[in-house]
Design a protein around this motif. Structure first.
Motif, PDB file in Angstrom:
ATOM      1  N   LEU A 151      -3.863   7.204  -0.565  1.00 18.13           N
ATOM      2  CA  LEU A 151      -3.714   6.791  -1.962  1.00 18.13           C
ATOM      3  C   LEU A 151      -4.956   6.085  -2.492  1.00 18.13           C
ATOM      4  O   LEU A 151      -5.029   5.768  -3.688  1.00 18.13           O
ATOM      5  CB  LEU A 151      -2.504   5.851  -2.091  1.00 18.13           C
ATOM      6  N   ARG A 152      -5.912   5.817  -1.600  1.00 20.39           N
ATOM      7  CA  ARG A 152      -7.151   5.130  -1.959  1.00 20.39           C
ATOM      8  C   ARG A 152      -6.890   3.731  -2.511  1.00 20.39           C
ATOM      9  O   ARG A 152      -7.490   3.313  -3.502  1.00 20.39           O
ATOM     10  CB  ARG A 152      -7.971   5.962  -2.944  1.00 20.39           C
ATOM     11  N   VAL A 153      -5.984   3.058  -1.874  1.00 24.72           N
ATOM     12  CA  VAL A 153      -5.701   1.672  -2.221  1.00 24.72           C
ATOM     13  C   VAL A 153      -5.778   0.833  -0.955  1.00 24.72           C
ATOM     14  O   VAL A 153      -5.698   1.364   0.169  1.00 24.72           O
ATOM     15  CB  VAL A 153      -4.315   1.512  -2.880  1.00 24.72           C
ATOM     16  N   ALA A 154      -5.926  -0.454  -1.126  1.00 21.11           N
ATOM     17  CA  ALA A 154      -6.007  -1.366   0.024  1.00 21.11           C
ATOM     18  C   ALA A 154      -5.157  -2.594  -0.257  1.00 21.11           C
ATOM     19  O   ALA A 154      -5.143  -3.116  -1.373  1.00 21.11           O
ATOM     20  CB  ALA A 154      -7.450  -1.773   0.286  1.00 21.11           C
ATOM     21  N   ARG A 155      -4.420  -3.050   0.744  1.00 23.17           N
ATOM     22  CA  ARG A 155      -3.649  -4.281   0.605  1.00 23.17           C
ATOM     23  C   ARG A 155      -4.507  -5.469   1.016  1.00 23.17           C
ATOM     24  O   ARG A 155      -5.539  -5.314   1.679  1.00 23.17           O
ATOM     25  CB  ARG A 155      -2.379  -4.198   1.458  1.00 23.17           C
ATOM     26  N   ASP A 156      -4.067  -6.640   0.634  1.00 29.18           N
ATOM     27  CA  ASP A 156      -4.787  -7.876   0.929  1.00 29.18           C
ATOM     28  C   ASP A 156      -4.338  -8.382   2.300  1.00 29.18           C
ATOM     29  O   ASP A 156      -3.334  -9.081   2.432  1.00 29.18           O
ATOM     30  CB  ASP A 156      -4.480  -8.905  -0.170  1.00 29.18           C
ATOM     31  N   GLU A 157      -5.098  -8.057   3.326  1.00 35.55           N
ATOM     32  CA  GLU A 157      -4.738  -8.390   4.701  1.00 35.55           C
ATOM     33  C   GLU A 157      -5.253  -9.782   5.026  1.00 35.55           C
ATOM     34  O   GLU A 157      -6.418  -9.963   5.362  1.00 35.55           O
ATOM     35  CB  GLU A 157      -5.291  -7.332   5.661  1.00 35.55           C
ATOM     36  N   ARG A 158      -4.374 -10.761   4.942  1.00 33.57           N
ATOM     37  CA  ARG A 158      -4.784 -12.162   5.119  1.00 33.57           C
ATOM     38  C   ARG A 158      -4.666 -12.645   6.562  1.00 33.57           C
ATOM     39  O   ARG A 158      -5.435 -13.493   7.008  1.00 33.57           O
ATOM     40  CB  ARG A 158      -3.930 -13.058   4.228  1.00 33.57           C
ATOM     41  N   VAL A 159      -3.648 -12.160   7.285  1.00 31.63           N
ATOM     42  CA  VAL A 159      -3.413 -12.620   8.655  1.00 31.63           C
ATOM     43  C   VAL A 159      -3.251 -11.408   9.565  1.00 31.63           C
ATOM     44  O   VAL A 159      -2.489 -10.480   9.250  1.00 31.63           O
ATOM     45  CB  VAL A 159      -2.149 -13.504   8.748  1.00 31.63           C
ATOM     46  N   SER A 160      -3.981 -11.386  10.665  1.00 33.07           N
ATOM     47  CA  SER A 160      -3.851 -10.319  11.657  1.00 33.07           C
ATOM     48  C   SER A 160      -3.247 -10.891  12.927  1.00 33.07           C
ATOM     49  O   SER A 160      -3.604 -11.993  13.355  1.00 33.07           O
ATOM     50  CB  SER A 160      -5.217  -9.703  11.976  1.00 33.07           C
ATOM     51  N   VAL A 161      -2.332 -10.154  13.520  1.00 32.90           N
ATOM     52  CA  VAL A 161      -1.690 -10.597  14.755  1.00 32.90           C
ATOM     53  C   VAL A 161      -1.807  -9.506  15.808  1.00 32.90           C
ATOM     54  O   VAL A 161      -1.784  -8.313  15.495  1.00 32.90           O
ATOM     55  CB  VAL A 161      -0.205 -10.956  14.530  1.00 32.90           C
ATOM     56  N   GLN A 162      -1.927  -9.923  17.044  1.00 30.46           N
ATOM     57  CA  GLN A 162      -2.043  -8.951  18.122  1.00 30.46           C
ATOM     58  C   GLN A 162      -0.686  -8.359  18.485  1.00 30.46           C
ATOM     59  O   GLN A 162      -0.595  -7.228  18.943  1.00 30.46           O
ATOM     60  CB  GLN A 162      -2.661  -9.617  19.358  1.00 30.46           C
ATOM     61  N   SER A 163       0.371  -9.133  18.234  1.00 26.45           N
ATOM     62  CA  SER A 163       1.714  -8.706  18.626  1.00 26.45           C
ATOM     63  C   SER A 163       2.589  -8.502  17.404  1.00 26.45           C
ATOM     64  O   SER A 163       2.672  -9.374  16.532  1.00 26.45           O
ATOM     65  CB  SER A 163       2.346  -9.759  19.545  1.00 26.45           C
ATOM     66  N   PHE A 164       3.246  -7.349  17.322  1.00 21.34           N
ATOM     67  CA  PHE A 164       4.203  -7.100  16.249  1.00 21.34           C
ATOM     68  C   PHE A 164       5.295  -8.157  16.239  1.00 21.34           C
ATOM     69  O   PHE A 164       5.717  -8.619  15.178  1.00 21.34           O
ATOM     70  CB  PHE A 164       4.853  -5.719  16.443  1.00 21.34           C
ATOM     71  N   SER A 165       5.780  -8.522  17.414  1.00 21.52           N
ATOM     72  CA  SER A 165       6.916  -9.435  17.493  1.00 21.52           C
ATOM     73  C   SER A 165       6.565 -10.845  17.032  1.00 21.52           C
ATOM     74  O   SER A 165       7.457 -11.643  16.756  1.00 21.52           O
ATOM     75  CB  SER A 165       7.469  -9.473  18.921  1.00 21.52           C
ATOM     76  N   ALA A 166       5.261 -11.154  16.913  1.00 13.65           N
ATOM     77  CA  ALA A 166       4.870 -12.472  16.419  1.00 13.65           C
ATOM     78  C   ALA A 166       4.898 -12.536  14.898  1.00 13.65           C
ATOM     79  O   ALA A 166       5.075 -13.617  14.321  1.00 13.65           O
ATOM     80  CB  ALA A 166       3.468 -12.828  16.928  1.00 13.65           C
ATOM     81  N   ALA A 167       4.726 -11.408  14.245  1.00 14.33           N
ATOM     82  CA  ALA A 167       4.585 -11.392  12.787  1.00 14.33           C
ATOM     83  C   ALA A 167       5.783 -11.993  12.046  1.00 14.33           C
ATOM     84  O   ALA A 167       5.587 -12.787  11.116  1.00 14.33           O
ATOM     85  CB  ALA A 167       4.326  -9.968  12.312  1.00 14.33           C
ATOM     86  N   PRO A 168       7.050 -11.651  12.399  1.00 17.22           N
ATOM     87  CA  PRO A 168       8.167 -12.215  11.638  1.00 17.22           C
ATOM     88  C   PRO A 168       8.214 -13.739  11.654  1.00 17.22           C
ATOM     89  O   PRO A 168       8.650 -14.357  10.675  1.00 17.22           O
ATOM     90  CB  PRO A 168       9.396 -11.614  12.329  1.00 17.22           C
TER      91      PRO A 168
END
Length: 243
Positions: A151-168
């Motif tokens: 779609l040629r769009v980008a979201r504002d990625e503020r925080v990156s996590v190594q583990s999916f389970s940590a994100a929530p």
């Protein structure tokens, strides 16, 4: 240079001389090894574990966490793993595979988030602050990234996590948004003050597959395991949380 081939050959000899022609789940003491990344919600593996213990109480189950650099194809070929579960935009064509679960992509956020109380627009999504997982594959991008790039769009990625389970756990009391699958979101929304909101972008469904090597294709015990996993996938699709 011979170690890999020798290991495969020895495992094949073991398979021929040790595995019975018939498999009796209630009395089997066989060891089964499953590899899965942490973006598969715990609900799936816990459901599979319940079924496994109920049907094969004497057998053993070993669960391995997969990371982005883990060579799961070599592990399947060498017999270190029996089944690998994952999501790939283009599943490897060198292995046997079957689809376990197809799930829609949603947005997960704090119940106090302003976007939790009204329909989200694409502009809302692109302006929001996002928590994103680090790539789980060194060779392929995920469904969300591929769709946004198309779609040629980008979201504002503020925080990156190594583990999916940590994100929530980063979402409560913040303005962060996490884009994930519905069954993953439901698992954590039941434990944390989180809301599930429909994604404003037409993401393709995320498909989870089980992969296995030809060496185990006809094994009665492994066929039983693959049927068990397939049943759990269908159970979660029909009634999340149950198998």
């Amino acid at each position: 240079e011979l170690v890999s081939n020798a290991k495969s050959a020895l495992a094949e000899i073991d398979r021929m001389v040790e595995q019975p022609q018939a498999f009796e789940a209630p009395t089997s003491r066989q060891l089964f090894r499953i590899g899965a990344p942490d973006y598969l919600a715990p609900i799936f593996l816990s459901s599979a574990s319940v079924r496994f213990r109920r049907e094969a109480p004497q057998a053993r189950l070993s669960l391995h966490s997969l990371g982005p650099t883990f060579d799961f194809e070599a592990s399947l070929a060498e017999g270190d793993l029996d089944v690998v579960i994952g999501n790939w935009p283009e599943p490897p064509d060198r292995m046997h595979l079957s689809m376990l679960l197809e799930d829609e992509i949603v947005c997960l956020m704090a119940t106090s988030h302003p976007l939790a109380h009204r329909p989200m627009t694409m502009e809302d999504y692109l302006r929001a602050a996002h928590v994103v997982p680090m790539p789980y594959s060194i060779s392929q991008r995920g469904v969300v990234d591929v769709t946004l790039a198309a779609l040629r769009v980008a979201r504002d990625e503020r925080v990156s996590v190594q583990s999916f389970s940590a994100a929530p756990y980063l979402l409560p009391d913040t303005d962060l948004v996490f884009t994930t699958t519905r069954h993953f979101a439901q698992f954590y929304a039941a434990m944390l003050p989180l809301a599930i909101v429909a994604a404003p972008i037409q993401f393709p469904p995320m498909r989870f597959y089980q992969l296995w090597h030809e060496r185990n294709h006809h094994s009665p015990g492994h066929r039983w395991l693959r049927r068990l996993l397939a049943d759990c996938g269908r159970g979660i699709a029909a009634a999340p949380g149950q198998c």
